[in-house]
Design a protein around this motif. Sequence first.
Motif, PDB file in Angstrom:
ATOM      1  N   LYS A  31       0.580  -0.967   0.154  1.00  0.00           N
ATOM      2  CA  LYS A  31      -0.128  -0.336   0.408  1.00  0.00           C
ATOM      3  C   LYS A  31       0.552   1.627  -0.085  1.00  0.00           C
ATOM      4  N   GLN A  32       1.963   1.447   0.330  1.00  0.00           N
ATOM      5  CA  GLN A  32       2.873   2.344   0.649  1.00  0.00           C
ATOM      6  C   GLN A  32       3.508   2.222  -0.124  1.00  0.00           C
ATOM      7  N   LYS A  35       1.329   4.643  -3.085  1.00  0.00           N
ATOM      8  CA  LYS A  35       1.140   5.702  -3.132  1.00  0.00           C
ATOM      9  C   LYS A  35       2.342   6.710  -3.134  1.00  0.00           C
ATOM     10  N   TYR A 299      -2.220   3.756  -7.527  1.00  0.00           N
ATOM     11  CA  TYR A 299      -3.389   4.284  -7.401  1.00  0.00           C
ATOM     12  C   TYR A 299      -4.053   3.142  -6.543  1.00  0.00           C
ATOM     13  N   ASN A 302      -2.625   1.322  -3.245  1.00  0.00           N
ATOM     14  CA  ASN A 302      -3.071   2.613  -1.948  1.00  0.00           C
ATOM     15  C   ASN A 302      -4.743   2.567  -2.394  1.00  0.00           C
ATOM     16  N   ARG A 305      -5.432  -0.790   0.223  1.00  0.00           N
ATOM     17  CA  ARG A 305      -4.877  -1.424   0.782  1.00  0.00           C
ATOM     18  C   ARG A 305      -3.557  -2.399   0.735  1.00  0.00           C
TER      19      ARG A 305
END
Length: 314
Positions: A31-32, A35, A299, A302, A305
């Motif tokens: 997820k990180q 982003k 996107y 992120n 999750r």
Amino acid sequence: RRIKRIFPALTLMLMVSFAFAWFVLFDDELKQLGKNTLRSVAFLSNFTFWRETGYFDSAAETKPLLHLWSLGVEEQFYIVWPLIIWVLWRLRACRWRIMAALTLASFAWNVYQSQHDLAHDFYSPFTRFWEMSSGALLAYRQVTLSSQKNLAGGACLRTAELRSAVGVVLLVASVCWIDADKRFPGLWALFPVLGAVLLISGEGKTWVSHTLFGNRWVVWLGAISYPLYLWHWPIFSYARIVEGDTPAVLFRLAAVLGSIVLAWLTYKWVEKPIRFGWQFRYKTGVLIIAMLGVGLLGYYANETRGFPSRAIMK
């Protein structure tokens, strides 16, 4: 031209990095990464990392796209600087002074922030502006001197060897003295920036330029420097993630060699053919669409999750 130069290798690296992350990162880590991928595509990753941990923290070594903060700052400069030049170009009498004043103001802000907020100093485009505008000032000054053919221009030619030698000394000093314990950039950034400016000011006509930087292996390394910049950090970062600690020396040496090989392959089969060989009317548009596709992938990573459903697919 910037899109053709930057996008092909960057798109490839982001795709490969995400593909590798799919198999080795946990959901929150993916997820990180999603982003950070999205911000990297928008050339805004420096603002993201500004809000997170420091560049030299242990956590920083497990962020595969951390190094793209500098590419973000560079592209932000390339947007702002031409607008400044466009405004100043009618002010022939004072354009040099204004450009120099803006550079000095950015340097002063960098020194101030190095004592108050090191993360701001490291990642902000305002504290890094002076590093690139120093090169722009040098370019402007060299053109002015060569067109005037005056005494100052002659003096610059006569001192070129000395400037190149001092520049090399400053660059070597940067490598030897600047480490994680220094409040960098701050005043320490003067060493590599001033060293580069002095070296480049010789215009390739000095002994250092011909003998050292004119060597065919150094020229080859310079040709692959951009893809090498893109690949080196993800490889070291993923090596640390997989190992769970600082990799052994042989592992790190293999990572260095792998970075160089990947950089050469990227330059030979991706960057060079697309940039110089691929004659296609809509090449720029295709590159933009490909980059937007990578951003869309980030996107979704992120927003979902980190694709928790991956556990079913493994």
